[in-house]
Design a protein around this motif. Structure first.
Motif, PDB file in Angstrom:
ATOM      1  N   VAL A 173      -0.560  12.021   0.921  1.00 14.35           N
ATOM      2  CA  VAL A 173      -1.221  13.115   1.631  1.00 14.35           C
ATOM      3  C   VAL A 173      -0.782  14.439   1.028  1.00 14.35           C
ATOM      4  O   VAL A 173       0.412  14.772   1.051  1.00 14.35           O
ATOM      5  CB  VAL A 173      -0.901  13.099   3.138  1.00 14.35           C
ATOM      6  CG1 VAL A 173      -1.585  14.273   3.835  1.00 14.35           C
ATOM      7  CG2 VAL A 173      -1.334  11.771   3.765  1.00 14.35           C
TER       8      VAL A 173
ATOM      9  N   GLY B 110      -4.332  10.522  -3.257  1.00 10.88           N
ATOM     10  CA  GLY B 110      -4.548  11.287  -2.053  1.00 10.88           C
ATOM     11  C   GLY B 110      -5.978  11.790  -2.028  1.00 10.88           C
ATOM     12  O   GLY B 110      -6.746  11.576  -2.970  1.00 10.88           O
ATOM     13  N   LYS B 111      -6.336  12.483  -0.947  1.00 12.07           N
ATOM     14  CA  LYS B 111      -7.711  12.974  -0.803  1.00 12.07           C
ATOM     15  C   LYS B 111      -7.940  14.301  -1.501  1.00 12.07           C
ATOM     16  O   LYS B 111      -9.092  14.726  -1.659  1.00 12.07           O
ATOM     17  CB  LYS B 111      -8.058  13.097   0.676  1.00 12.07           C
ATOM     18  CG  LYS B 111      -8.136  11.749   1.388  1.00 12.07           C
ATOM     19  CD  LYS B 111      -8.580  11.904   2.830  1.00 12.07           C
ATOM     20  CE  LYS B 111      -8.699  10.534   3.498  1.00 12.07           C
ATOM     21  NZ  LYS B 111      -9.135  10.639   4.915  1.00 12.07           N
TER      22      LYS B 111
ATOM     23  N   GLN C  13       0.833  -1.201   0.000  1.00 13.38           N
ATOM     24  CA  GLN C  13       0.000   0.000   0.000  1.00 13.38           C
ATOM     25  C   GLN C  13       0.867   1.249   0.000  1.00 13.38           C
ATOM     26  O   GLN C  13       1.957   1.260   0.562  1.00 13.38           O
ATOM     27  CB  GLN C  13      -0.904   0.013   1.237  1.00 13.38           C
ATOM     28  CG  GLN C  13      -2.050  -0.984   1.185  1.00 13.38           C
ATOM     29  CD  GLN C  13      -3.116  -0.585   0.197  1.00 13.38           C
ATOM     30  OE1 GLN C  13      -3.260   0.592  -0.115  1.00 13.38           O
ATOM     31  NE2 GLN C  13      -3.848  -1.569  -0.315  1.00 13.38           N
TER      32      GLN C  13
ATOM     33  N   SER D 254       4.085   7.576   1.681  1.00 10.28           N
ATOM     34  CA  SER D 254       4.586   6.583   2.629  1.00 10.28           C
ATOM     35  C   SER D 254       4.073   5.213   2.231  1.00 10.28           C
ATOM     36  O   SER D 254       3.165   5.078   1.422  1.00 10.28           O
ATOM     37  CB  SER D 254       4.141   6.921   4.051  1.00 10.28           C
ATOM     38  OG  SER D 254       2.730   6.920   4.142  1.00 10.28           O
ATOM     39  N   GLY D 255       4.694   4.198   2.817  1.00 12.23           N
ATOM     40  CA  GLY D 255       4.292   2.836   2.487  1.00 12.23           C
ATOM     41  C   GLY D 255       5.392   2.151   1.721  1.00 12.23           C
ATOM     42  O   GLY D 255       6.523   2.090   2.155  1.00 12.23           O
TER      43      GLY D 255
ATOM     44  N   GLN E 173       0.438   5.380   0.788  1.00 14.10           N
ATOM     45  CA  GLN E 173      -0.414   6.446   1.304  1.00 14.10           C
ATOM     46  C   GLN E 173       0.103   7.779   0.791  1.00 14.10           C
ATOM     47  O   GLN E 173       1.317   8.048   0.830  1.00 14.10           O
ATOM     48  CB  GLN E 173      -0.427   6.462   2.838  1.00 14.10           C
ATOM     49  CG  GLN E 173      -1.130   5.272   3.468  1.00 14.10           C
ATOM     50  CD  GLN E 173      -0.241   4.025   3.480  1.00 14.10           C
ATOM     51  OE1 GLN E 173       0.945   4.101   3.764  1.00 14.10           O
ATOM     52  NE2 GLN E 173      -0.818   2.890   3.159  1.00 14.10           N
TER      53      GLN E 173
ATOM     54  N   TYR F  57      -3.072   4.554  -6.642  1.00 19.11           N
ATOM     55  CA  TYR F  57      -3.166   5.217  -5.340  1.00 19.11           C
ATOM     56  C   TYR F  57      -3.464   6.702  -5.518  1.00 19.11           C
ATOM     57  O   TYR F  57      -2.918   7.343  -6.434  1.00 19.11           O
ATOM     58  CB  TYR F  57      -1.845   5.052  -4.559  1.00 19.11           C
ATOM     59  CG  TYR F  57      -1.482   3.610  -4.336  1.00 19.11           C
ATOM     60  CD1 TYR F  57      -0.486   2.996  -5.091  1.00 19.11           C
ATOM     61  CD2 TYR F  57      -2.142   2.845  -3.379  1.00 19.11           C
ATOM     62  CE1 TYR F  57      -0.159   1.671  -4.904  1.00 19.11           C
ATOM     63  CE2 TYR F  57      -1.814   1.513  -3.180  1.00 19.11           C
ATOM     64  CZ  TYR F  57      -0.830   0.935  -3.946  1.00 19.11           C
ATOM     65  OH  TYR F  57      -0.507  -0.383  -3.751  1.00 19.11           O
TER      66      TYR F  57
END
Length: 120
Positions: free
Chosen positions: A5, A111-112, A1, A25-26, A3, A109
């Motif tokens: 941000v 981010g928000k 995974q 990260s990850g 991540q 992947y």
């Protein structure tokens, strides 16, 4: 995974600058493509800029060439989008994305997102 941000969005006047950061990260990102997408209200998500984590090669949408610069910091595991000469049409939610092969709207992947608003 992986991540992702994002940070750095906000309100800026036309002609101004903003710097977006994406902290990753990850998993090890050395084999990933990283990019920034944006989505304005009522419009589809579009790729703005991309960078290969391993080679550092970059590419940009025509609409931002010469105004935006994407870069990565291997030590900090961050990808940055430096935006200058901002225009009202740059207003959008900006998303950081990562994929091992092709950066598209179906990237692995995300981010928000962080909102960028450019006032005229």
């Amino acid at each position: 995974q992986v991540q992702l941000v994002e940070s750095g969005g906000g309100l800026v006047q036309a002609g101004g600058s903003l710097r977006l950061s994406c902290a990753a990260s990850g998993r090890t990102l050395s084999s990933y493509l990283m990019g920034w997408f944006r989505q304005a209200p009522g419009k589809e998500r579009e790729l703005v800029a991309a960078i290969s984590w391993s080679s550092g090669r970059t590419r940009y949408a025509d609409s931002v060439k010469g105004r935006f610069t994407i870069s990565r910091d291997n030590d900090k595991n961050t990808v940055t989008l430096q935006m200058s000469s901002l225009k009202p049409e740059d207003t959008a939610v900006y998303y950081c994305a990562a994929d091992r092969s092709v950066l598209s709207k179906s990237a692995d992947y995300w981010g928000k997102g962080t909102l960028v608003t450019v006032s005229s």
